[in-house]
Design an enzyme around this catalytic site. Structure first.
Site, PDB file in Angstrom:
ATOM      1  N   HIS A   1       0.843  -1.198   0.000  1.00  0.00           N
ATOM      2  CA  HIS A   1       0.000   0.000   0.000  1.00  0.00           C
ATOM      3  C   HIS A   1       0.870   1.236   0.000  1.00  0.00           C
ATOM      4  CE1 HIS A   1       0.571   1.499   4.179  1.00  0.00           C
ATOM      5  NE2 HIS A   1       0.837   0.226   4.442  1.00  0.00           N
ATOM      6  N   CYS A   2       0.299   2.350  -0.476  1.00  0.00           N
ATOM      7  CA  CYS A   2       0.949   3.646  -0.367  1.00  0.00           C
ATOM      8  C   CYS A   2       0.157   4.464   0.649  1.00  0.00           C
ATOM      9  CB  CYS A   2       1.037   4.332  -1.729  1.00  0.00           C
ATOM     10  SG  CYS A   2      -0.572   4.669  -2.482  1.00  0.00           S
ATOM     11  N   ALA A   3       0.213   5.780   0.556  1.00  0.00           N
ATOM     12  CA  ALA A   3      -0.448   6.613   1.560  1.00  0.00           C
ATOM     13  C   ALA A   3      -1.967   6.526   1.482  1.00  0.00           C
ATOM     14  CB  ALA A   3      -0.004   8.067   1.397  1.00  0.00           C
TER      15      ALA A   3
END
Length: 461
Positions: free
Chosen positions: A25-27
């Site tokens: 995942h990213c932000a």
């Protein structure tokens, strides 16, 4: 729906365990590498409660959840894979063709865990700037000279520590991503900022001299540097993995850490550091040259076209640039211009939301506008403006106008990763009125153009 229920539903609709190759995942987004795209029920995923949209990019199926929520859903999602789908940070990519976008994605994976620390540091810088302003102190009958030195030293610990030891954070995260032992990464990174080495800031200010090895290799500490620690982390982790395969188990505990740190430090100080530090300086010089083009041209260009970076999946490179800028002199020149693009998205989507007659369009656009104003633009871009095309163009124009003004006013942030309304915390000084002004202009231009030319009220998605 609970976070676990959201994770279960996503897993079911993307085709289950057997259809997942890896996940990270990213932000804001859950990013899943899928084996068979045809098995995904994309409409079903988008209909899940709290899911703000989904799309394919850089070979990944990305589900937009938003900041905070994505971490919680990810933590529920991973245990459900039962070993059939590794985290992307641990998955083997040898069978996949290496592309520029995938390389940038890995680069982003390294920096995502570091960003919260830098956000906090930026807020500390902003608050320190606010409470040391002469005008603010004057309201209570004080001057900057009245602030106790002990208090200033305390605030300096809060604002300087992360950047003084930035290579340790970068090397730790790089080791973790590339399969090494993270604690070895931390130690290798700390070696790059050892007090034995001449401080990089002092060398830059010509108050200290670099060490000279072999008559031509200049060695300094790498306080605030990113690229040398990143490359050293890659090499160090690969060395460790190689050694663990070759060294007998009985000697592994003794020899592997010893040889990894020794060889990693030699490479970092004498080869990687000198070369990639110059590369880093060159990249920063090129970006700052663009931003400092006369008559606000650089701000106009980046404000207009910077929004395209996220669409093509290469926006993570901005993390490196912003961290490097902050490490260099404590200022972020990209943030105020990039913020204008985000606020312009909010303006365009709000115009669509108000003007639309379709209840579905309003249902998607109103929360997307709020999200963009808070700095999260994925729902606005992928859910509304990019799909309608013209509103996206109008947002580019609005972002360009705001970026032009930000460049003219020489705006600069004290931190990173906060944009839009929360971004005001990075401008708690004399710049705050100008920050508000450029964002209001970006919003107004984008809203006005979208309302007038960019959207017909009966137009659907």
């Amino acid at each position: 729906m609970s976070n676990k229920e959201i994770a279960e539903k996503i897993l079911e609709l993307v085709g289950g365990n057997e259809n997942i190759q890896s996940v990270t995942h990213c932000a804001t987004r859950l990013r899943i590498i899928i084996n068979n795209k045809d098995k995904i029920d994309m409409k079903g995923v988008k209909a899940i409660d709290k899911v703000k949209g989904s799309f394919f990019n850089s070979g990944q199926y990305q589900v937009i959840l938003g900041t905070g929520l994505v971490n919680k859903v990810y933590d529920e999602f991973v245990p459900m894979l039962n070993g059939s789908g590794k985290k992307a940070t641990e998955a083997s990519n040898e069978s996949q063709k290496v592309t520029f976008q995938k390389a940038i994605r890995v680069f982003g994976d390294v920096f995502v865990p570091i960003i919260p620390v830098l956000v906090a540091t930026g807020l500390f810088m902003g608050l320190r700037g606010l409470f040391t302003q002469e005008a603010l102190l004057g309201l209570v009958g004080l001057t900057p000279d009245d602030i106790p030195q002990q208090l200033l030293m305390f605030t300096q610990i809060l604002t300087d520590t992360a950047f003084a030891f930035l290579p340790a954070l970068v090397a730790w995260s790089t080791f973790r991503i590339f399969g090494g032992t993270p604690i070895l990464g931390i130690v290798l990174g700390l070696m790059l900022v050892s007090p034995v080495l001449p401080n990089a800031y002092e060398v830059g200010q010509q108050t200290a001299e670099p060490l000279m090895f072999f008559g031509f290799i200049k060695v300094v500490g790498y306080q605030g540097s990113v690229l040398p620690a990143f490359v050293a982390g890659i090499l160090g982790s690969k060395i460790e993995i190689f050694l663990r395969k070759k060294i007998p188990d009985s000697l592994d505990l003794i020899l592997t850490p010893f040889l990894t740190l020794l060889s990693g430090l030699i490479l970092a100080l004498f080869i990687v550091g000198p070369i990639f530090h110059e590369v880093e300086v060159g990249v920063l010089y090129a970006v700052e040259f663009l931003l400092n083009l006369p008559l606000g041209i650089g701000g106009l260009i980046y404000g207009s076209f910077g929004q395209l970076l996220g669409i093509f999946g290469v926006h993570h490179i901005l993390n490196f640039l912003e961290i490097s800028m902050l490490g260099k002199d404590g200022w972020n020149y990209l943030n105020p211009i990039g913020t204008c693009g985000n606020i312009a998205q909010a303006g365009a989507v709000l115009a669509v939301a108000i003007k639309a007659v379709s209840p579905k369009m309003k249902q998607i656009a109103f929360p997307s506008a709020l999200s963009a104003a808070l700095g999260i633009t994925e729902p606005a871009v992928f859910g509304v403006t990019l799909r309608l095309v013209k509103p996206f163009v109008m947002s580019m124009i609005g972002g360009g106008v705001g970026g032009f003004l930000a460049s003219i006013f020489h705006l600069r942030a004290t931190g990173m990763a906060l944009t839009g309304i929360p971004g005001t915390l990075l401008y708690l000084n004399e710049q705050l009125p100008l920050y508000i002004l450029v964002n209001v202009v970006s919003f107004a231009v984008s809203f006005g153009l979208t309302w007038t030319f960019g959207y017909k009220k009966d137009q659907g998605l």
